[in-house]
Motif scaffolding. Structure first.
Motif, short mmCIF file in Angstrom:
data_model
loop_
_atom_site.label_atom_id
_atom_site.label_comp_id
_atom_site.label_asym_id
_atom_site.label_seq_id
_atom_site.Cartn_x
_atom_site.Cartn_y
_atom_site.Cartn_z
N VAL A 1 112.82 -26.70 -14.98
CA VAL A 1 111.54 -26.75 -14.55
C VAL A 1 111.39 -28.31 -14.02
N THR A 2 112.16 -29.22 -14.28
CA THR A 2 111.84 -30.45 -13.22
C THR A 2 112.34 -30.22 -11.91
N LEU A 3 113.59 -29.54 -11.91
CA LEU A 3 114.31 -29.50 -10.64
C LEU A 3 113.30 -28.40 -9.54
N GLY A 4 112.86 -27.40 -10.26
CA GLY A 4 111.75 -26.42 -9.50
C GLY A 4 110.82 -27.01 -9.06
N SER A 5 110.13 -27.89 -9.76
CA SER A 5 108.80 -28.70 -9.61
C SER A 5 109.09 -29.53 -8.24
N SER A 6 110.27 -30.52 -8.58
CA SER A 6 110.27 -31.51 -7.41
C SER A 6 110.68 -30.84 -6.27
N SER A 7 111.55 -29.93 -6.33
CA SER A 7 111.86 -29.30 -5.07
C SER A 7 110.85 -28.53 -4.53
N ALA A 8 109.57 -27.92 -5.03
CA ALA A 8 108.68 -27.47 -4.63
C ALA A 8 107.81 -28.31 -3.98
N VAL A 9 107.45 -29.38 -4.68
CA VAL A 9 106.73 -30.62 -3.96
C VAL A 9 107.27 -31.13 -2.87
N GLN A 10 108.56 -31.13 -2.86
CA GLN A 10 109.18 -31.90 -1.64
C GLN A 10 109.06 -30.78 -0.34
N VAL A 11 109.28 -29.56 -0.47
CA VAL A 11 108.69 -28.46 0.24
C VAL A 11 107.41 -28.49 0.62
N LEU A 12 106.61 -28.60 -0.11
CA LEU A 12 105.05 -28.82 0.15
C LEU A 12 104.80 -29.96 1.11
N LEU A 13 105.51 -30.98 0.71
CA LEU A 13 105.22 -32.29 1.67
C LEU A 13 105.79 -31.92 2.92
N LEU A 14 106.89 -31.36 3.10
CA LEU A 14 107.32 -30.92 4.36
C LEU A 14 106.62 -29.77 5.33
N CYS A 15 105.96 -29.32 4.48
CA CYS A 15 104.98 -28.19 5.16
C CYS A 15 103.69 -28.77 5.90
N ARG A 16 103.55 -29.90 5.51
CA ARG A 16 102.37 -30.80 5.95
C ARG A 16 102.58 -31.56 7.23
N LEU A 17 103.89 -31.43 7.59
CA LEU A 17 104.30 -32.42 8.84
C LEU A 17 103.99 -31.53 10.06
N ARG A 18 103.64 -32.42 11.17
CA ARG A 18 103.38 -31.69 12.37
C ARG A 18 104.83 -31.92 13.24
N SER B 1 112.65 -33.63 8.29
CA SER B 1 111.93 -34.88 8.29
C SER B 1 112.13 -35.25 9.83
N LYS B 2 113.38 -35.30 10.12
CA LYS B 2 113.69 -35.64 11.75
C LYS B 2 113.03 -35.02 12.80
N LEU B 3 112.49 -33.61 12.33
CA LEU B 3 111.61 -32.94 13.47
C LEU B 3 110.14 -33.46 13.62
N SER B 4 109.69 -34.33 12.90
CA SER B 4 108.49 -34.46 12.56
C SER B 4 108.10 -35.45 13.71
N CYS B 5 106.61 -35.43 14.13
CA CYS B 5 106.24 -36.27 15.42
C CYS B 5 105.86 -37.75 14.88
N GLU B 6 105.77 -37.90 13.56
CA GLU B 6 105.50 -39.34 12.83
C GLU B 6 106.41 -39.72 11.78
N GLU B 7 106.29 -41.03 11.36
CA GLU B 7 107.21 -41.32 10.42
C GLU B 7 106.58 -40.80 8.95
N THR B 8 107.85 -40.68 8.25
CA THR B 8 107.36 -39.88 7.00
C THR B 8 107.85 -40.74 5.57
N PRO B 9 107.14 -41.91 5.76
CA PRO B 9 107.42 -42.81 4.27
C PRO B 9 107.34 -42.07 2.93
N LEU B 10 106.04 -41.37 2.95
CA LEU B 10 105.89 -40.51 1.64
C LEU B 10 107.07 -39.64 1.13
N ILE B 11 107.28 -39.04 2.18
CA ILE B 11 108.56 -37.86 1.91
C ILE B 11 109.82 -38.62 1.42
N ALA B 12 110.18 -39.80 2.21
CA ALA B 12 111.29 -40.52 1.85
C ALA B 12 110.96 -41.03 0.53
#
Length: 304
Positions: A148-165, A182-193
């Protein structure tokens, strides 16, 4: 992530650089993947058929094998598809799906290895309390908490990546992971990091500390009681933990220096983390654990 970005594709340029070796890589990846899959399924079958192996240590071993198959399948099938294709591209949703499974694989391996270390600690240091501590219900609860912990954390990380431009569409790697996106993003990603760092501490650092503390207590008890034979049941787990930790360490170093390393190192690091551990783990346990060897021989004699 808008509809145009979700329909975009990611190109893996490393395959073009390795085109002369595509056939050899295809054979190696296919052989290693199928071998690991067969060995893990055989070990799972042995544990499932033999009722004497329905104990906490072997239940955890089953979950270790399942995690290994999940990790190798999410990567090997991706690599094989691209080696057979003329265009090494993947849609962004498929790339993010791979990120989810890669995160779940790496976290589950460390967490299950930590639970196996705790099982050995209770078995050796508190043998009279083993059956009251490591009950089937408690083992199921611990495994459920891990997933449950791994599924939730992985899902949250994917959702954060989905928000990137995204401003870039090509990467010099064999597969997708969170750092690649993350490296494909146009901006810095401190929250994801920051979130990735918290996840790494929770599912990598803390489990490793649990393993180290468990074996520290085990060694102290074994030396105090002069029962070196007690360490024999720990040998497969120690070898597995050291092997996977070393592969993870090199993977982290590679991710930080991926632009400066040769292509051969890129391929080796990927194989060493996703293909070799799932292949070696059933071999290590099958060779080192007497009960598994005996059960495997008995099952083969009965059916063949």
């Amino acid at each position: 992530m808008n509809s145009s970005e979700s329909s975009a594709s990611v190109t893996f340029t490393l395959y073009a650089s390795l085109r002369l070796y595509n056939a050899a890589l295809l054979v190696v990846v296919s052989v290693l993947y199928v071998s690991g899959l067969v060995l893990n399924l055989f070990l799972l079958l042995v544990i499932w058929v033999e009722s004497g192996l329905h104990r906490p240590m072997y239940v955890l071993l089953v979950n270790l094998c399942v995690s290994g198959v999940m990790g190798s399948s999410s990567v090997c099938l991706h690599i094989i598809t691209h080696l057979l294709s003329s265009r090494q591209q993947t849609s962004l949703p498929v790339c993010l799906t791979q990120v989810f499974f890669i995160n779940a694989y790496s976290g589950s391996m460390f967490c299950i290895l930590a639970l196996m270390a705790y099982d050995r600690y209770v078995s050796i240091c508190k043998p009279l309390l083993y059956h009251s501590i490591m009950t089937p219900a408690k083992v199921r609860t611990m495994l459920l908490l891990v997933y449950v912990t791994l599924g939730s954390s992985s899902a949250v990380q994917v959702l954060l990546l989905c928000r990137l431009r995204l401003c870039r569409r090509s990467v010099e790697k064999l597969l997708c992971d969170s750092l690649v996106v993350s490296k494909l993003s146009c901006e810095e990603t401190p929250l994801i990091a920051a979130f990735g760092l918290c996840c790494a501490i929770a599912v990598v650092v803390l489990p490793c500390l649990l393993v180290l503390l468990s074996y520290l207590h085990i060694f102290m008890v074994v030396l105090k009681r002069s029962k070196v034979k007690g360490l024999q049941t720990c040998t497969p787990h120690l070898v597995t933990f050291i092997n996977f930790s070393a592969a993870s360490f090199f993977g982290v170093i590679y991710n930080r220096l991926s632009q400066q390393v040769p292509e051969a190192v890129n391929v080796f690091t990927c194989f060493n983390f996703f293909i070799v551990p799932p292949l070696l783990h059933p071999i290590i346990y099958g060779v080192k654990m007497k009960e598994i060897r005996k059960s495997a021989k008995k099952m083969m004699k009965r059916h063949l």
